[in-house]
Write a protein that holds these residues in place. Structure first.
Motif, PDB file in Angstrom:
ATOM      1  N   VAL A  28       9.639  -9.701 -10.814  1.00 44.25           N
ATOM      2  CA  VAL A  28       8.886  -9.466 -12.053  1.00 44.25           C
ATOM      3  C   VAL A  28       9.760  -8.830 -13.123  1.00 44.25           C
ATOM      4  CG1 VAL A  28       6.554  -9.374 -11.133  1.00 44.25           C
ATOM      5  CG2 VAL A  28       8.004  -7.363 -10.974  1.00 44.25           C
ATOM      6  N   GLU A  29      10.845  -8.209 -12.706  1.00 43.26           N
ATOM      7  CA  GLU A  29      11.732  -7.557 -13.674  1.00 43.26           C
ATOM      8  C   GLU A  29      12.863  -8.483 -14.128  1.00 43.26           C
ATOM      9  OE1 GLU A  29      11.571  -3.369 -13.619  1.00 43.26           O
ATOM     10  OE2 GLU A  29       9.701  -4.467 -13.909  1.00 43.26           O
ATOM     11  N   PHE A  42      13.170  -2.840  -2.927  1.00 46.02           N
ATOM     12  CA  PHE A  42      11.802  -3.289  -2.668  1.00 46.02           C
ATOM     13  C   PHE A  42      11.260  -3.778  -3.990  1.00 46.02           C
ATOM     14  CE2 PHE A  42       8.591  -2.430   0.731  1.00 46.02           C
ATOM     15  CZ  PHE A  42       7.620  -3.235   0.195  1.00 46.02           C
ATOM     16  N   SER A  43      10.892  -5.045  -4.069  1.00 45.21           N
ATOM     17  CA  SER A  43      10.469  -5.540  -5.370  1.00 45.21           C
ATOM     18  C   SER A  43       9.386  -6.601  -5.257  1.00 45.21           C
ATOM     19  CB  SER A  43      11.673  -6.107  -6.119  1.00 45.21           C
ATOM     20  OG  SER A  43      11.291  -6.456  -7.416  1.00 45.21           O
ATOM     21  N   LYS A  44       8.748  -6.840  -6.381  1.00 44.99           N
ATOM     22  CA  LYS A  44       7.710  -7.866  -6.438  1.00 44.99           C
ATOM     23  C   LYS A  44       8.315  -9.182  -6.930  1.00 44.99           C
ATOM     24  CE  LYS A  44       3.676  -6.881  -8.425  1.00 44.99           C
ATOM     25  NZ  LYS A  44       2.787  -6.143  -9.337  1.00 44.99           N
ATOM     26  N   PHE A  67       6.534 -10.446  -2.290  1.00 46.24           N
ATOM     27  CA  PHE A  67       7.431  -9.299  -2.271  1.00 46.24           C
ATOM     28  C   PHE A  67       8.762  -9.682  -1.665  1.00 46.24           C
ATOM     29  CE2 PHE A  67       3.104  -7.977  -1.588  1.00 46.24           C
ATOM     30  CZ  PHE A  67       2.937  -7.047  -2.591  1.00 46.24           C
TER      31      PHE A  67
ATOM     32  N   PRO B 213       8.626  -2.911  -9.714  1.00 44.29           N
ATOM     33  CA  PRO B 213       8.653  -1.874 -10.752  1.00 44.29           C
ATOM     34  C   PRO B 213       8.503  -0.476 -10.142  1.00 44.29           C
ATOM     35  CG  PRO B 213       6.642  -3.190 -10.833  1.00 44.29           C
ATOM     36  CD  PRO B 213       7.493  -3.784  -9.787  1.00 44.29           C
ATOM     37  N   ALA B 217       2.777   0.634  -8.018  1.00 39.47           N
ATOM     38  CA  ALA B 217       2.354  -0.730  -8.347  1.00 39.47           C
ATOM     39  C   ALA B 217       2.528  -1.634  -7.130  1.00 39.47           C
ATOM     40  CB  ALA B 217       3.177  -1.258  -9.521  1.00 39.47           C
ATOM     41  N   ILE B 218       3.620  -1.428  -6.402  1.00 39.35           N
ATOM     42  CA  ILE B 218       3.858  -2.259  -5.226  1.00 39.35           C
ATOM     43  C   ILE B 218       2.837  -1.950  -4.144  1.00 39.35           C
ATOM     44  CG2 ILE B 218       5.484  -2.694  -3.349  1.00 39.35           C
ATOM     45  CD1 ILE B 218       7.710  -2.522  -5.326  1.00 39.35           C
ATOM     46  N   ASP B 221      -0.443  -3.650  -4.850  1.00 31.89           N
ATOM     47  CA  ASP B 221      -0.382  -5.074  -4.527  1.00 31.89           C
ATOM     48  C   ASP B 221      -0.363  -5.312  -3.030  1.00 31.89           C
ATOM     49  OD1 ASP B 221      -0.333  -5.899  -7.120  1.00 31.89           O
ATOM     50  OD2 ASP B 221       1.233  -7.383  -6.749  1.00 31.89           O
ATOM     51  N   LEU B 222       0.445  -4.503  -2.364  1.00 32.50           N
ATOM     52  CA  LEU B 222       0.644  -4.685  -0.935  1.00 32.50           C
ATOM     53  C   LEU B 222      -0.671  -4.468  -0.180  1.00 32.50           C
ATOM     54  CD1 LEU B 222       3.216  -5.439   0.467  1.00 32.50           C
ATOM     55  CD2 LEU B 222       3.589  -3.074   1.040  1.00 32.50           C
TER      56      LEU B 222
END
Lengths: 139, 294
Positions: A28-29, A42-44, A67, B213, B217-218, B221-222
């Protein structure tokens, strides 16, 4: 040379578990590239194309939201709703999906369905693009 | 004793029935295999999710998320996963027994029903229905359970649901299925559901993770994913149970039918022999009578 262990799991199955040299993923970034000994992360992920290099050959998959975790031991786990390997993409199916989604978008007024149709349209378009690209590189 | 013709008719009927049940058994067997494979295939995903949750738990305070905190407002809700079609033995009966027990404990509890059988049952007993979903395909995709997940997370967050549990038939083996109740929301902290990893402080927690981010936020979602996945997993289990229960029920039915056929066949043979004997008797007496006259 040290390798990264890449695992791709979707809700329906474990799609992939292999040793790779490099991974490029859409978060997302922004897009990130992971090489061995990457810092723990750890990221989306967002819908897009995930590329990896396995023995100098580049492969790609279409992924949806999810993720990505990079452990300090260079193990990369990708958890997504759904993913398709480039060799499994069927061009005709993807084109059909584009048509269906476009039709659904013109017909429905429901906000929710509209969003769903838009998401599937985006995905199908990506599949087509990747399929065409991988075909070209083969020729 | 019924006449030979009647018995013959019965044999034919029993044979026809056994043909149908045999076919249904075969269909269920193949569906069962698929459902079992599907249930197994999702395991890596569940494991990966749990690992990620425990990684997160080591870094931030997870107790702050609304999914993990219980509140006092709202009603208790149970999701009942039943089947759309019958002919699967005592599967639904066992499920409904637990449903009634649950309802006794939660007088104001509402139900979210899956499957036509549950809907029919709840209407008969006048239970309080919140929502109902029917006609799920045999191969369940995650997109199908999304509406349910959306309902429960939304209603839970605006405090109209106090708690959410799932009641379904857990697949143990082809012959054994047991009722299982899972507390879905608020997420339990100390149960064997694997979620316990969240409260345990990870020993490897010294590792510094970069979160993009933010960890909050994670986590948000998780947890949503976790919710969906738990729901999805119980759907798969329920499907596997349904098909194996139906397969066993149909196998019993075909066995009974073939037993019936052999019994009737014996009866038919006996009555045929009796018929022949009495005819022979008639003939001999007639012949003897004629001889005596001459």
């Amino acid at each position: 040379m040290k390798k990264i262990i890449l695992t791709v799991v979707t809700q329906e199955e474990q799609l992939l578990k292999t040793k790779v040299d490099q991974i490029t993923a859409p978060t997302v970034e922004g897009e990130i590239t992971i090489l061995p000994n990457h810092v723990a992360l750890f990221s989306k992920l967002k819908t897009g194309e995930l590329r990896y290099i396995e023995e100098t050959e580049e492969h790609s998959l279409v992924i949806s939201n999810g993720f990505i975790t990079v452990s300090p031991e260079s193990e990369v786990t990708v958890i997504v709703d759904s993913a398709t390997l480039d060799r499994n993409i069927s061009l005709s199916k993807a084109e059909q999906a584009v048509r269906d989604a476009k039709e659904a978008m013109t017909k429905t007024v429901d906000q929710r369905e509209l969003l769903m149709a838009e998401a599937s349209l985006k995905r199908a378009m990506l599949e087509i693009r990747i399929a065409q690209k991988s075909k070209k590189s083969r020729i | 004793m019924s006449s030979a013709r009647q018995i013959k008719q019965k044999i034919k009927t029993a044979k026809n029935i056994s043909k149908i049940t045999k076919a249904m058994e075969m269909v269920s067997a193949s569906k069962m295999r698929r459902a079992q494979n599907q249930a197994l295939a999702t395991r890596p995903y569940t494991r990966a999710l749990q690992e990620s949750l425990s990684t997160l738990a080591s870094t931030i305070k997870t107790n702050l998320h609304p999914f993990l905190v219980s509140h006092s407002g709202g009603v208790d809700v149970a999701i009942i996963i039943s089947t759309d079609r019958g002919l699967c033995g005592g599967l639904n009966l066992n499920l409904f027994k637990s449903t009634i027990e649950w309802q006794k404990k939660h007088k104001n509890g509402k139900l979210i029903l899956i499957g036509k059988k549950a809907v029919a049952f709840a209407k008969m007993y006048g239970l309080n229905i919140h929502a109902q979903f029917t006609d799920f395909p045999d191969i369940i995709r995650t997109s199908e359970i999304l509406p349910i997940a959306t309902i429960i997370s939304k209603e839970y967050l605006n405090e109209s649901f106090k708690s959410v549990s799932i009641i379904y038939m857990d697949f143990i083996s082809t012959l054994v299925q047991r009722v299982k109740t899972i507390n879905l929301l608020p997420l339990p902290k100390n149960e064997e559901s694997g979620y316990s990893s969240l409260v345990l402080v990870d020993t490897k927690s010294k590792i510094e993770y970069i979160f993009e981010p933010s960890p909050e936020a994670i986590l948000d979602d998780l947890l949503n994913y976790y919710l969906e996945n738990t729901l999805y997993q119980s759907f798969l289990e329920a499907k596997a149970s349904e098909h194996s229960a139906r397969m066993v029920a149909m196998k019993n039915a075909s066995d009974n039918a073939s037993e019936l056929v052999s019994e009737l066949q014996l009866q038919f043979n006996k009555s045929r022999q009796a018929g022949i004997t009495s005819e022979l008797l008639d003939i001999t007496t007639a012949v003897l009578a004629q001889k005596l006259e001459n």
